[in-house]
Design a protein around this motif. Structure first.
Motif, PDB file in Angstrom:
ATOM      1  N   CYS A  17     -40.484  -9.155   7.055  1.00  0.00           N
ATOM      2  CA  CYS A  17     -40.023  -9.378   8.420  1.00  0.00           C
ATOM      3  C   CYS A  17     -40.532 -10.737   8.884  1.00  0.00           C
ATOM      4  O   CYS A  17     -41.436 -11.325   8.270  1.00  0.00           O
ATOM      5  N   ARG A  18     -39.939 -11.252   9.951  1.00  0.00           N
ATOM      6  CA  ARG A  18     -40.440 -12.481  10.553  1.00  0.00           C
ATOM      7  C   ARG A  18     -39.958 -12.546  11.999  1.00  0.00           C
ATOM      8  O   ARG A  18     -38.949 -11.942  12.371  1.00  0.00           O
ATOM      9  N   LEU A  19     -40.715 -13.283  12.817  1.00  0.00           N
ATOM     10  CA  LEU A  19     -40.376 -13.467  14.227  1.00  0.00           C
ATOM     11  C   LEU A  19     -39.706 -14.811  14.442  1.00  0.00           C
ATOM     12  O   LEU A  19     -40.101 -15.824  13.840  1.00  0.00           O
ATOM     13  N   GLN A  20     -38.711 -14.828  15.329  1.00  0.00           N
ATOM     14  CA  GLN A  20     -38.050 -16.059  15.729  1.00  0.00           C
ATOM     15  C   GLN A  20     -37.973 -16.102  17.252  1.00  0.00           C
ATOM     16  O   GLN A  20     -37.987 -15.056  17.905  1.00  0.00           O
ATOM     17  N   TYR A  21     -37.896 -17.301  17.795  1.00  0.00           N
ATOM     18  CA  TYR A  21     -37.688 -17.433  19.235  1.00  0.00           C
ATOM     19  C   TYR A  21     -36.553 -18.417  19.483  1.00  0.00           C
ATOM     20  O   TYR A  21     -36.228 -19.245  18.618  1.00  0.00           O
ATOM     21  N   VAL A  74     -41.332 -18.658  14.974  1.00  0.00           N
ATOM     22  CA  VAL A  74     -42.441 -18.927  15.879  1.00  0.00           C
ATOM     23  C   VAL A  74     -43.483 -19.740  15.109  1.00  0.00           C
ATOM     24  O   VAL A  74     -43.696 -19.524  13.908  1.00  0.00           O
ATOM     25  N   PRO A  75     -44.149 -20.702  15.732  1.00  0.00           N
ATOM     26  CA  PRO A  75     -45.093 -21.576  15.012  1.00  0.00           C
ATOM     27  C   PRO A  75     -46.397 -20.847  14.674  1.00  0.00           C
ATOM     28  O   PRO A  75     -46.891 -20.017  15.440  1.00  0.00           O
ATOM     29  N   GLY A  76     -46.929 -21.165  13.513  1.00  0.00           N
ATOM     30  CA  GLY A  76     -48.227 -20.628  13.129  1.00  0.00           C
ATOM     31  C   GLY A  76     -48.244 -19.127  12.954  1.00  0.00           C
ATOM     32  O   GLY A  76     -49.280 -18.488  13.173  1.00  0.00           O
ATOM     33  N   GLN A  77     -47.120 -18.571  12.521  1.00  0.00           N
ATOM     34  CA  GLN A  77     -46.995 -17.110  12.425  1.00  0.00           C
ATOM     35  C   GLN A  77     -47.907 -16.544  11.337  1.00  0.00           C
ATOM     36  O   GLN A  77     -47.925 -17.026  10.198  1.00  0.00           O
ATOM     37  N   SER A  78     -48.682 -15.512  11.691  1.00  0.00           N
ATOM     38  CA  SER A  78     -49.477 -14.791  10.705  1.00  0.00           C
ATOM     39  C   SER A  78     -48.562 -13.868   9.910  1.00  0.00           C
ATOM     40  O   SER A  78     -47.357 -13.788  10.159  1.00  0.00           O
ATOM     41  N   THR A  79     -49.115 -13.166   8.935  1.00  0.00           N
ATOM     42  CA  THR A  79     -48.315 -12.256   8.118  1.00  0.00           C
ATOM     43  C   THR A  79     -47.628 -11.216   8.991  1.00  0.00           C
ATOM     44  O   THR A  79     -48.254 -10.625   9.880  1.00  0.00           O
TER      45      THR A  79
END
Length: 475
Positions: free
Chosen positions: A414-418, A427-432
């Motif tokens: 999975c991953r987060l986007q804005y 999103v910048p600097g996203q952790s796991t």
């Protein structure tokens, strides 16, 4: 601009002044009060307080008619824990009335609070609409007119003059809607809120209208919710009712029917109001859910209400737990998910998109007790998204995955986007972005200011994915 609305039935003489009651806390669940039976709720937000105005059902066990003589007030600072302030108006508030304290609503204007009520007059005809006034949401309320605002003698009035809902638009013009027996009516109100202006009209486009109109405005669009009792997708038995809704670009219509907001409840009548409070929308309604309850012994309940990105309303999921506390405010740790509009690439017909931000605390990844979102039979990359009307500063998120041990499994990744104003970016600097089951997977990142946050989910081969709760934390 959000709106608020309120509600109400039968008789003998009552003291002219409403009784003063000691405010007592009510339970944080649905129904929101069980010490008495309450019905026809109308919500109103004043500052940081949510008020509910409701009639009191006093019918004994086994009764076949409404017995209602007074209107009560409840309040909450978080939409979950309620204080009962007792009766603040009754039949005796109106010297011209004889019985039946039915549905009502309070509308503020010019520093005063106007309580519009359905009440039986002493003269010819049956129900009338009266109006009382006070300097405070809790009264004391007194008759503002000395006679009915609407009665059978009003030209063009409804076959049953009940269930007033009042709306003051941004330009200051006030509108009154009411009616029963398939007879919706509307009229403009004067600035004094106690006189009508112009003719009574019959709103066009309110498909299958029965009674209980409720008016509010959101995003420049007018919404009218109302009770219907048709069998065309509303109820299976016309002794019961659902809540349909319509929208319009003018407060007097014409209206375009949009669908069902609230399905059949456990009481035959269905009366509701919609309000925005602390960034979250709520529906306040009644059912027969309290101990000893029934069709004439109803009780007020509150649940969350959600809009789709196109402005349509998602069907309400009725709960016995009620909404989680929503005290508002901000600062570190505030979950912005409940105040967002949620959308998705796909949701299974038997799952619930509302699950992702309804404040649940799962006991495990197979816990459906507070609903579950799943996108079966879709595979590959799917997404869920939050949208806010104004930009939010966010630096942390968490997700609790749904795994039904069947077609829905934990995701592969999975991953987060804005949304940066023109496109979706990571999103910048996203952790796991964790994919573990039975835990809250926390994701941290550098703060972003955005109106949209998207969780992109990639499924394992041969499976779909799901979510029990998704949080977006304010930085």
């Amino acid at each position: 601009m959000s709106r608020r609305r309120w509600p109400a039935a039968m008789c003998a003489l009552v003291t002219a002044a409403a009784a003063t009651a000691v405010a007592t806390p009510a339970q944080a669940a649905n129904p929101i009060i069980t010490s008495i039976y309450t019905a026809d709720p109308a919500p109103l937000v004043v500052g940081d307080t949510l008020y509910v105005y409701a009639g009191r059902d006093e019918a004994p066990t086994g009764a076949g008619n409404f017995q209602m003589r007074e209107w009560h007030v409840l309040s909450s600072a978080d939409a979950a824990t309620w204080t009962h302030h007792g009766a603040k108006a009754n039949i005796g508030t109106f010297g011209w009335a004889g019985a039946d304290a039915w549905a009502s609503e309070v509308e503020p204007r010019n520093g005063k609070y106007y309580w519009y009520t359905s009440v039986n007059g002493n003269g010819p005809g049956w129900m009338n609409i009266g109006v009382a006034v006070a300097d405070s949401p809790l009264g004391p309320f007194t008759d503002a007119k000395g006679g009915p605002l609407i009665s059978d003698s009003t030209p063009g009035s409804s076959g049953l003059n009940i269930d007033p809902t009042v709306f003051v638009d941004d330009d200051g013009q006030a509108y009154l809607y009411w009616g029963g027996y398939w007879g919706p009516r509307a009229v403009r109100l004067a600035a004094n809120m106690t006189d009508t202006v112009g003719p009574v009209v019959t709103p066009a486009g309110l498909t299958d209208f029965w009674e209980a109109p409720w008016m509010f405005k959101r995003g420049g669009l007018y919404y009218m919710m109302y009770a219907a009792n048709d069998t065309g997708g509303c109820v299976t038995d016309t002794d019961y009712a659902c809540q349909r809704y319509a929208t319009a670009t003018d407060p007097m219509g014409p209206w375009t029917h949009r669908g069902v907001v609230l399905g059949q409840v456990s009481s035959t009548t269905n009366h509701a109001g919609i309000v925005e409070f602390n960034g979250q929308w709520y529906i306040v309604y009644h059912n027969a859910g309290a101990p000893g309850g029934g069709d004439f012994r109803r009780s007020v309940a509150v649940d969350r209400l959600y809009f789709n990105a196109d402005g349509t309303i998602q069907p309400v999921v009725q709960t016995t737990t009620g909404p989680p506390p929503n005290p508002g405010g901000g600062g570190d740790g505030t979950n912005l998910g409940p105040s967002a509009t949620v959308s998705t690439s796909h949701v299974s017909a038997w799952e619930h998109l509302a699950a992702v931000n309804n404040g649940g605390t799962p006991a495990g990844s197979q816990d459906r007790s507070n609903l579950a979102y799943g996108n079966w039979p879709q595979q590959g990359v799917q997404w869920i998204e939050y949208r806010w009307p104004t930009a939010k500063s966010i630096n942390r998120s968490s997700v609790y995955w749904f795994d039904d041990n069947q077609g829905i499994d934990l995701p592969a990744s999975c991953r987060l986007q804005y949304f940066n104003g023109s496109q979706y970016v990571p999103v910048p600097g996203q952790s796991t972005c964790g994919v573990a089951g039975n835990v809250e997977n926390v994701i941290t990142f550098s703060p972003v200011s955005t109106t949209r946050l998207r969780l992109q989910i990639t499924s394992r081969s041969g499976y779909s994915t799901g979510v029990l709760e998704w949080k977006a934390m304010q930085s």
